[in-house]
Design an enzyme around this catalytic site. Structure first.
Site, PDB file in Angstrom:
ATOM      1  N   HIS A 138       9.343  77.691 -16.720  1.00 29.23           N
ATOM      2  CA  HIS A 138      10.796  77.653 -16.520  1.00 29.23           C
ATOM      3  C   HIS A 138      11.376  76.579 -17.437  1.00 29.23           C
ATOM      4  O   HIS A 138      10.803  75.494 -17.567  1.00 29.23           O
ATOM      5  CB  HIS A 138      11.131  77.349 -15.059  1.00 29.23           C
ATOM      6  N   GLU A 140      13.724  74.455 -17.152  1.00 21.64           N
ATOM      7  CA  GLU A 140      13.958  73.146 -16.532  1.00 21.64           C
ATOM      8  C   GLU A 140      12.655  72.360 -16.407  1.00 21.64           C
ATOM      9  O   GLU A 140      12.613  71.152 -16.651  1.00 21.64           O
ATOM     10  CB  GLU A 140      14.613  73.302 -15.151  1.00 21.64           C
ATOM     11  N   THR A 179      15.049  71.400  -9.696  1.00 17.84           N
ATOM     12  CA  THR A 179      16.222  71.320  -8.811  1.00 17.84           C
ATOM     13  C   THR A 179      16.531  72.620  -8.077  1.00 17.84           C
ATOM     14  O   THR A 179      17.371  72.634  -7.179  1.00 17.84           O
ATOM     15  CB  THR A 179      17.479  70.910  -9.609  1.00 17.84           C
TER      16      THR A 179
END
Length: 325
Positions: A138, A140, A179
């Site tokens: 991912h 992030e 997050t």
């Protein structure tokens, strides 16, 4: 000869449509989109964007129509045009490379992701090795792990992964998280880390962002009332996919991720009397309205709001965009 009788119009079946609140855009996504739009106004087209600014095809296509060019590498950007880094964040090497090429760049990383980056840096400066709870590949996760030298951040995705963590010093560890994770899954992984590494240091405040948490809480409140649930969002959107999982776990018999109303699998919804609708943090309200309208076309809809929180967070855009050209 008799004229044909008009066909009887059958009444639409009744349907209770539960609409989650909060849903859709969060402050970080709103800011990132605004950054691209303001950059286009300030510098004109084309403006380059490294990776999708947010994970939503409708949003990305709309910005592309205005002159944004989406690329996956800084190597695909010319030196003389501005480049924007996506809301998911980038490894430290990316802005360093842009500076070396004397490029104009704007960092649209969500401030709550930047907070995790700063946290990881501070732990590293204190001599701690980092365990990151996140999804392999991912953007992030790649961005957060790329804040520190290779080997300084160890990635775990599941509770089972915790058993295989091999730190330099089990007494000198800290953890951070992506997050956009499932709050419940993350609690279990943190518990496993703390059981195996009692001295591990956690964040001062939970890393999972307010928007992810709020959308999951609304789904938990809505799911037990629904025969089915739709999450409006992209298949590569982590927070949207987590909403589908949360809805199923919270008692909804059927949950589906859809990008647009055209993606709804109506056969799977045959015979329902209630439906829950929510949206991931990168899905605009226009797509939610489109889905609601699709149900109004087929059902006699009664809308009920399921509100579990009110959001009034707003993030400023970078100063470079607020200054005159």
């Amino acid at each position: 000869m008799r004229s044909p009788q008009p066909k009887a119009i059958l009444p639409k079946p009744p349907l209770t449509l539960y609409l989650a609140a909060p849903r859709g855009f969060c402050a970080g996504v709103d800011r990132a989109i605004k950054i691209v739009e303001m950059a286009l106004t300030k510098w004109g087209a084309p403006v380059y964007v490294r990776h999708e600014i947010v994970h939503n095809k409708f949003v990305v296509d709309g910005l592309r129509d205005k002159g944004a060019v989406f690329v996956e590498s800084l190597d695909d950007c010319p030196d003389d045009r501005p480049v924007i880094f996506s809301a998911h964040g980038v490894p430290k090497a990316v802005p360093a490379k842009a500076e070396a090429r004397q490029m104009i760049y704007v960092d649209a990383t969500c401030p709550l992701v930047s907070k995790v980056h700063i946290e990881a840096q501070r732990h590293a400066e204190a001599g701690l090795q980092i365990v990151m709870i996140g999804h392999t590949g991912h953007p992030e996760t790649i961005g957060t792990m790329g804040q520190l030298p290779e080997g300084e951040v160890l990635l775990v995705e599941t509770v089972d992964d915790v058993a295989h963590v091999a730190p330099r010093d089990p007494a000198r560890l800290a953890f951070v998280t992506q997050t956009t994770l499932s709050v419940d899954d993350t609690i279990d992984i943190v518990a496993a880390l703390q059981a195996r590494f009692p001295a591990i240091v956690g964040p001062h405040k939970e890393d999972i962002c307010y928007a992810t948490t709020n959308r999951q809480e609304a789904v938990k409140a809505m799911a037990p009332r629904c025969d089915a649930m739709l999450v409006v969002g992209a298949p590569n959107s982590s927070n949207s996919r987590r909403l589908v999982e949360v809805g199923t776990r919270a008692g909804c018999p059927y949950a589906q991720l859809v990008q647009r109303a055209a993606d709804i699998d109506w056969r799977s919804l045959d015979g329902i009397a209630s439906i829950g609708i929510t949206a991931g943090a990168s899905a605009p309200e226009v797509l939610i309205d489109e889905v609601v309208d699709a149900f109004r076309d087929r059902y006699d809809v009664t809308v009920e709001m399921v509100e579990t929180a009110v959001e009034n967070v707003e993030f400023k855009v970078p100063r470079v965009l607020r200054m005159p050209a």
